[in-house]
Design a protein around this motif. Structure first.
Motif, mmCIF file in Angstrom:
data_model
loop_
_atom_site.group_PDB
_atom_site.id
_atom_site.type_symbol
_atom_site.label_atom_id
_atom_site.label_comp_id
_atom_site.label_asym_id
_atom_site.label_seq_id
_atom_site.Cartn_x
_atom_site.Cartn_y
_atom_site.Cartn_z
ATOM 1 N N VAL A 299 0.453 7.842 0.835
ATOM 2 C CA VAL A 299 -0.743 7.995 -0.074
ATOM 3 C C VAL A 299 -2.173 8.299 1.003
ATOM 4 N N CYS A 300 -1.894 7.983 2.130
ATOM 5 C CA CYS A 300 -2.893 7.774 3.132
ATOM 6 C C CYS A 300 -3.283 9.066 3.517
ATOM 7 N N THR B 177 -6.310 10.322 -4.004
ATOM 8 C CA THR B 177 -6.562 10.027 -5.208
ATOM 9 C C THR B 177 -5.289 10.439 -5.774
ATOM 10 N N LYS B 178 -5.113 11.622 -5.964
ATOM 11 C CA LYS B 178 -3.717 12.247 -6.784
ATOM 12 C C LYS B 178 -2.568 11.542 -6.424
ATOM 13 N N ARG B 179 -2.308 11.249 -5.038
ATOM 14 C CA ARG B 179 -0.937 10.483 -4.800
ATOM 15 C C ARG B 179 -0.731 9.247 -5.222
ATOM 16 N N ARG C 294 2.297 7.537 -7.248
ATOM 17 C CA ARG C 294 2.988 6.820 -6.264
ATOM 18 C C ARG C 294 3.650 5.457 -7.184
ATOM 19 N N ALA C 295 2.935 4.818 -7.876
ATOM 20 C CA ALA C 295 3.526 3.428 -8.322
ATOM 21 C C ALA C 295 4.004 3.974 -9.569
ATOM 22 N N PRO C 296 3.688 4.809 -10.583
ATOM 23 C CA PRO C 296 4.159 5.344 -11.617
ATOM 24 C C PRO C 296 5.752 5.941 -11.430
ATOM 25 N N GLY C 297 5.697 6.756 -10.442
ATOM 26 C CA GLY C 297 7.000 7.496 -9.908
ATOM 27 C C GLY C 297 8.028 6.626 -9.819
ATOM 28 N N GLY D 168 1.346 -1.130 -1.782
ATOM 29 C CA GLY D 168 1.070 -0.512 -0.471
ATOM 30 C C GLY D 168 0.100 0.685 -1.041
ATOM 31 N N SER D 169 0.385 1.323 -2.194
ATOM 32 C CA SER D 169 -0.690 2.378 -2.582
ATOM 33 C C SER D 169 -2.011 2.148 -2.856
#
Length: 353
Positions: free
Chosen positions: A236-237, A245-247, A251-254, A326-327
């Motif tokens: 996400v960085c 912001t989109k990632r 990230r977590a929901p995916g 992490g995200s």
């Protein structure tokens, strides 16, 4: 478009090309080509890693994966410098992959933080001058995978030989595919253009500090599979705030969805099918054109390797925690880092004038 050209398309490109046909018959033909491409990729990757393991030991399968990722990426992406310099630059990149993760594993947490920050920054400076190429995602992923799958003794010696062979192969592929490109920048330009006032340099510094500090926290808290936290933060960085912001949103929901689907497959499929879930994840990733779904199916591959060591509940909970932490950590770090680096640049500019 020729059959070969169609095989070179990305997931999004293939789906867009399929949608351009109005006749159902034409669409089904190109859907078949799309599935053939995915099967071909999986077969090639499996054969490559199996051959690497045969030569350098099964314990170095992750090193084989790292080499494979680099070859596939640098087949189409360049480093933004003269082709001969770019091919030569492949060797210090591989040297970092050979030395950095090993040092990080044997040094105390504080020294490991400094080691990771330095080597990650070097990977970005050498391998990601053109941030739009996203070379960092492959190089840093390889670094973190090697760090999380450390070997020692004779196996480490074989890893060094395997990475050396990988460097030669990657440099040869790189030069063959990019030798006709013309760039004014040289190897030295990568360092001359590294300056605090540059948005690229600021992102490179933020990236290196984000990943290394996230790994430091994981190490101090003695969290298993700390590389999952590093990979989530890395993913996400992004250089651009909107993309980041989109990632973060996906990230977590995916990964949570990926864990739920993995659990369902684990209990529905026959006993002993865990190893095949990694292949299923690879197919799902190949079919996915969006970041959210790619993240979902990537969880399959990670969990299929972690379950034998951590058990099903431990692997699933750790996967979810690592990606959430992490995200969110990377997003928070970015919002703290940006005003600080802006103030430092302003102070430096005033002091220089």
């Amino acid at each position: 478009m020729t059959f070969y050209q169609e095989l070179q398309l990305s997931q999004a490109g293939s789906k867009s090309y399929i949608a351009s046909f109005e006749q159902p018959r034409d669409r089904w033909i190109h859907i078949g080509i799309y599935f053939f491409k995915i099967i071909l990729n999986i077969a090639f990757c499996t054969a490559f890693i199996a051959s690497f393991c045969l030569l350098f030991g099964a314990a170095n399968s992750i090193a084989g994966l790292s080499v494979l990722l680099c070859v596939m990426v640098f087949r189409s992406a360049d480093l933004g410098i003269r082709p001969t310099h770019g091919a030569a630059c492949i060797f210090p990149l591989y040297a970092i992959l050979a030395v950095g993760p090993k040092l990080s594993c044997i040094l105390p947490a504080g020294w490991a933080f400094g080691t990771n920050a330095l080597f990650l920054l070097l990977l970005l400076v050498l391998g990601c001058h053109n941030v739009l190429m996203f070379n960092h995602s492959t190089l840093v992923l390889a670094y973190l995978l090697l760090l999380g799958n450390d070997v020692s003794g004779a196996q480490y010696e074989k890893r060094l030989l395997g990475l050396l062979a990988g460097a030669v192969l990657t440099a040869a592929v790189y030069y063959r595919n990019h030798r006709k490109k013309s760039y004014k920048r040289t190897f030295q330009s990568l360092f001359r253009e590294f300056r605090l006032s540059s948005a690229r340099t600021q992102w490179q510094l933020r990236f290196a500090l984000t990943i290394s500090s996230a790994m430091l926290i994981a190490s101090l808290l003695e969290i298993p599979k700390a590389m999952w936290i590093g990979i989530a933060a890395m993913s996400v960085c992004m250089p651009f705030p909107d993309d980041m912001t989109k990632r973060v949103k996906f990230r977590a929901p995916g990964n949570i969805l990926g864990c739920i689907l993995f659990l369902a497959a684990y209990f529905l499929l026959p006993e002993g099918s865990v190893s095949y879930l990694g292949i299923l994840g690879g197919i799902g990733t190949g079919l996915s054109a969006t970041y959210g779904w790619q993240t979902t199916f990537n969880a399959f591959s990670a969990l299929s390797m972690a379950v034998p060591a951590l058990g099903l509940p431990g692997a699933v909970l750790l996967r979810i925690f690592g990606n959430v932490f992490g995200s969110v950590y990377a997003w928070t770090f970015a919002h703290v880092f940006r005003p600080i680096i802006t103030s430092l640049c302003r102070i430096y500019s005033l002091a220089s004038s």
